[in-house]
Design a protein around this motif. Structure first.
Motif, short mmCIF file in Angstrom:
data_model
loop_
_atom_site.label_atom_id
_atom_site.label_comp_id
_atom_site.label_asym_id
_atom_site.label_seq_id
_atom_site.Cartn_x
_atom_site.Cartn_y
_atom_site.Cartn_z
N ASP A 369 0.82 -1.21 0.00
CA ASP A 369 0.00 0.00 0.00
C ASP A 369 0.85 1.26 0.00
OD1 ASP A 369 -2.32 1.59 0.19
OD2 ASP A 369 -2.07 1.74 2.35
N GLU A 370 1.91 1.26 0.81
CA GLU A 370 2.69 2.49 0.93
C GLU A 370 3.48 2.81 -0.34
OE1 GLU A 370 5.06 -0.94 2.67
OE2 GLU A 370 3.00 -0.22 2.61
N ASP A 371 3.74 1.81 -1.17
CA ASP A 371 4.52 2.03 -2.38
C ASP A 371 3.69 1.95 -3.66
OD1 ASP A 371 7.07 2.28 -1.07
OD2 ASP A 371 6.95 0.14 -0.65
N GLY A 372 2.46 1.50 -3.55
CA GLY A 372 1.59 1.47 -4.71
C GLY A 372 1.95 0.43 -5.76
N PHE A 373 2.53 -0.68 -5.33
CA PHE A 373 2.80 -1.75 -6.28
C PHE A 373 2.53 -3.09 -5.60
CE2 PHE A 373 6.86 -1.58 -4.09
CZ PHE A 373 7.24 -2.91 -4.01
N GLY A 374 2.44 -4.11 -6.41
CA GLY A 374 2.25 -5.46 -5.90
C GLY A 374 3.13 -6.42 -6.64
N ASP A 433 15.48 -10.52 -14.46
CA ASP A 433 16.09 -10.65 -13.13
C ASP A 433 15.75 -9.49 -12.21
OD1 ASP A 433 17.46 -13.11 -13.26
OD2 ASP A 433 19.02 -12.20 -14.48
N GLU A 434 14.70 -8.75 -12.53
CA GLU A 434 14.35 -7.62 -11.68
C GLU A 434 12.86 -7.51 -11.49
OE1 GLU A 434 15.26 -2.82 -11.27
OE2 GLU A 434 16.06 -3.97 -12.94
N ASN A 435 12.12 -7.25 -12.57
CA ASN A 435 10.68 -7.08 -12.47
C ASN A 435 9.90 -8.32 -12.91
OD1 ASN A 435 10.61 -4.30 -11.62
ND2 ASN A 435 11.32 -3.78 -13.66
N ILE A 436 10.49 -9.11 -13.81
CA ILE A 436 9.80 -10.28 -14.36
C ILE A 436 10.78 -11.43 -14.42
CG2 ILE A 436 8.55 -11.24 -16.33
CD1 ILE A 436 7.75 -8.39 -17.10
N VAL A 444 6.43 -8.12 -10.90
CA VAL A 444 6.15 -6.91 -10.13
C VAL A 444 5.13 -6.08 -10.92
CG1 VAL A 444 7.10 -4.82 -9.09
CG2 VAL A 444 8.45 -6.93 -9.14
N LEU A 445 4.05 -5.66 -10.25
CA LEU A 445 2.97 -4.90 -10.89
C LEU A 445 2.98 -3.48 -10.32
CD1 LEU A 445 0.18 -7.62 -10.64
CD2 LEU A 445 1.69 -7.16 -12.58
N TYR A 446 3.26 -2.51 -11.19
CA TYR A 446 3.32 -1.11 -10.77
C TYR A 446 1.97 -0.42 -11.02
CZ TYR A 446 8.36 -1.80 -10.60
OH TYR A 446 9.62 -2.26 -10.29
N GLU A 447 1.76 0.67 -10.27
CA GLU A 447 0.55 1.49 -10.44
C GLU A 447 -0.72 0.65 -10.38
OE1 GLU A 447 0.61 4.67 -10.44
OE2 GLU A 447 2.77 4.96 -10.64
N ILE A 452 -8.42 -3.20 -5.90
CA ILE A 452 -8.63 -4.30 -6.84
C ILE A 452 -9.34 -5.44 -6.12
CG2 ILE A 452 -6.33 -5.25 -6.39
CD1 ILE A 452 -6.25 -6.14 -9.31
N GLN A 453 -10.36 -6.00 -6.78
CA GLN A 453 -11.16 -7.04 -6.14
C GLN A 453 -10.69 -8.44 -6.49
OE1 GLN A 453 -15.36 -6.45 -6.71
NE2 GLN A 453 -15.27 -4.27 -6.20
N ARG A 454 -10.18 -8.62 -7.68
CA ARG A 454 -9.65 -9.91 -8.06
C ARG A 454 -8.61 -9.70 -9.17
NH1 ARG A 454 -13.96 -13.15 -11.90
NH2 ARG A 454 -14.55 -11.37 -13.22
#
Length: 525
Positions: A369-374, A433-436, A444-447, A452-454
């Protein structure tokens, strides 16, 4: 045994435990996130090769002693050419002359150029100062290490930590060091820059297929084998991967048997109607976190650590190569001291045909939450919905987000992921080797919104000149059913490991994700 990768670090999950009669190494770590930093400084115009000309002799080039004996090594790291980062996997020559260490092959434009460093008195560090490579096409080139200082980059010595036992060099991490292929001895104007993550390991005589060898894509299937404290063996997670096989007369070459070094080859030979893969072959050295792990191929009899020939026998009907033996990814070339032990191995040839890919799954999702990514961890089968193997290089996947108004494809923005354009489909084999990581082991999913519900994933297959899609597999984020909830009392009956592969006390499980010895992930609240 399933490889589990988390943001900021990665690890092989240890599902198995050692019995007194079985020699098993601690699980190997997986390569973690690499933070590449491009130097925001003048970039020299790219030299355009033209008709060969004699090199301009300026400065003092390094000349090794005529009697210098050298050994082949491999440099592993990342290099930036002004537009993109690329993986470096290059052969070097290194020779020791009393306290001097000579190295050839660092320069991109002048691969025959040498540099020289000084070994410390205790034999643990080698210091390479800035020095002159030579000149080509009228341009001077320099080995030029720098470190960030404030808003500038200042010249320093490049210091490599030397592990004599493993014969491995690693760029020192006490201070950030970027090694430039520079156009000046006085100021920064680089053609190439190396990231601070760099290792140099022995080139231990890995199998190399002959030039022009024709290969075919295969699917590698089997099972990761494990053993309980009482000595009973069991099959853990399924093994599923991509492989290549080529035949050269009576010789066979197989790529893809080592998950840590997936491009490594092993060689075998024909015996009758079957093929024997030779034991003790060197896959290469896997380096992580300052540790070096030489890896070897060893065959063994099932449920023993007795070394045995690993035999692949062709199936007359399917053309698959089947083995009745197990093989280990091992720490030495004389015994089955394994990091991973694989059984029920089958190599199945794959034809380029249209097919509907099997529905993928979601192993885990976490939102920051604090960084806005998952980040999300996926399970993408490299097979069709009919169970037939697919070509990994023709398989891709898409991620979908549903905020309550229906599914929308997640857009992999070019600015975030370094693509030439925005993408919605990621190739299965893509890995930065970093995001994918390859196969969607981690994305890594940005923005991404916290409301999000599902979240869903779909496989896309481009085989046979057609485009076919699987069903979308959804994870309901309200309940987050990607892991099994387990109370602490229920957890005490089995051995557990954290995501670094370390065994933990089942009576003292703190909240978090763990892996049971049967391979199931559990969440302790």
């Amino acid at each position: 045994m399933k490889k589990i990768v988390l943001l900021l670090f990665a690890a092989v999950v240890a599902m198995t435990v050692s019995a007194q009669t079985v020699t098993q190494n601690e699980p190997l770590p997986r390569q973690g996130e690499v933070r590449h930093t491009a130097i925001n400084a003048p970039h020299a115009d790219r030299m355009t090769p033209h008709k060969a000309t004699s090199l301009k002799a300026t400065g003092d080039v390094v000349t090794p002693p005529e009697s210098l004996e050298t050994q082949s090594y491999r440099m592993n790291g990342y290099i930036f050419d002004g537009s993109s980062w690329e993986v470096v996997d290059r052969t070097l020559q290194i020779g020791f002359d009393e306290g001097d260490v000579y190295l050839q092959g660092f320069s991109v434009y002048l691969p025959e150029a040498w540099i020289v460093g000084t070994m410390s008195e205790d034999g643990t560090m080698v210091t390479f100062p800035a020095q002159y490579y030579g000149s080509i096409y009228g341009e001077d080139l320099y080995f030029y290490p720098v470190t960030p200082m404030g808003n500038e980059y200042v010249p320093i010595d490049a210091i490599f930590v030397y592990n004599e036992r493993e014969d491995v060099f690693m760029l020192q991490q006490d201070q950030v060091t970027y090694i430039l292929e520079n156009a000046s001895a006085d100021e920064i104007g680089w053609y190439f820059q190396y990231d601070s993550e760099m290792t140099i390991t022995p080139d231990g005589g890995t199998a190399t297929p002959p030039a022009g060898l024709e290969t075919q894509d295969y699917m590698l299937t089997g099972a990761y084998m494990g053993i309980y404290d009482d000595g009973q063996w069991f099959e853990g997670d399924p093994l599923m991967g991509s492989a290549k096989v080529g035949f050269d007369g009576d010789d066979i070459y197989v790529q893809g048997l080592c998950s840590y070094l997936p491009t490594a080859w092993v060689k075998g030979h024909r015996e009758g109607d079957s093929y024997v893969l030779d034991n003790g072959q060197y896959f290469g050295t896997f380096v992580y976190g300052g540790e070096a792990y030489p890896l070897y191929f060893m065959g063994c009899e099932p449920e023993t650590n007795d070394v045995a020939q690993f035999v692949l026998t062709p199936d007359a009907e399917t053309g698959a190569l089947v083995s009745e033996q197990w093989y280990g990814i091992c720490s030495d070339d004389v015994a089955v001291n394994w990091y991973d032990l694989l059984g029920s191995v089958v190599l199945t040839p794959i034809a380029d045909a249209a097919a509907i890919p099997a529905t993928p799954g979601i192993l885990f999702y976490e939102y920051y939450d604090e960084d806005g990514f998952g980040y999300i961890m996926l399970d993408i089968p490299v097979m069709s919905e009919e169970g037939e193997p697919l070509l990994a290089n023709k398989l891709g996947y898409q991620i979908f987000c549903d905020y309550g108004d229906g599914p929308e494809p997640y857009i992999f923005w070019a600015d975030y992921y370094g693509f030439g354009q925005d993408e919605t489909t990621i190739p299965y084999t893509f890995n930065d080797d970093e995001n994918i990581l390859m196969g969607g082991e981690l994305v890594v999913l940005y923005e991404i919104g916290e409301d999000i519900q599902r979240i869903g994933v779909r496989s896309v297959y481009f085989g046979g000149g057609e485009v076919n899609e699987s069903e979308i597999s959804w994870l309901d984020l309200k309940s987050n059913t990607s892991v099994n909830n387990l109370t602490v009392d229920e957890a005490k009956e089995m051995n557990y490991y954290d995501l670094m592969g370390r065994r933990v006390d089942a009576n003292r499980l703190t909240p978090g994700i763990y892996v049971r010895q049967d391979g199931r992930k559990i969440l302790v609240k």
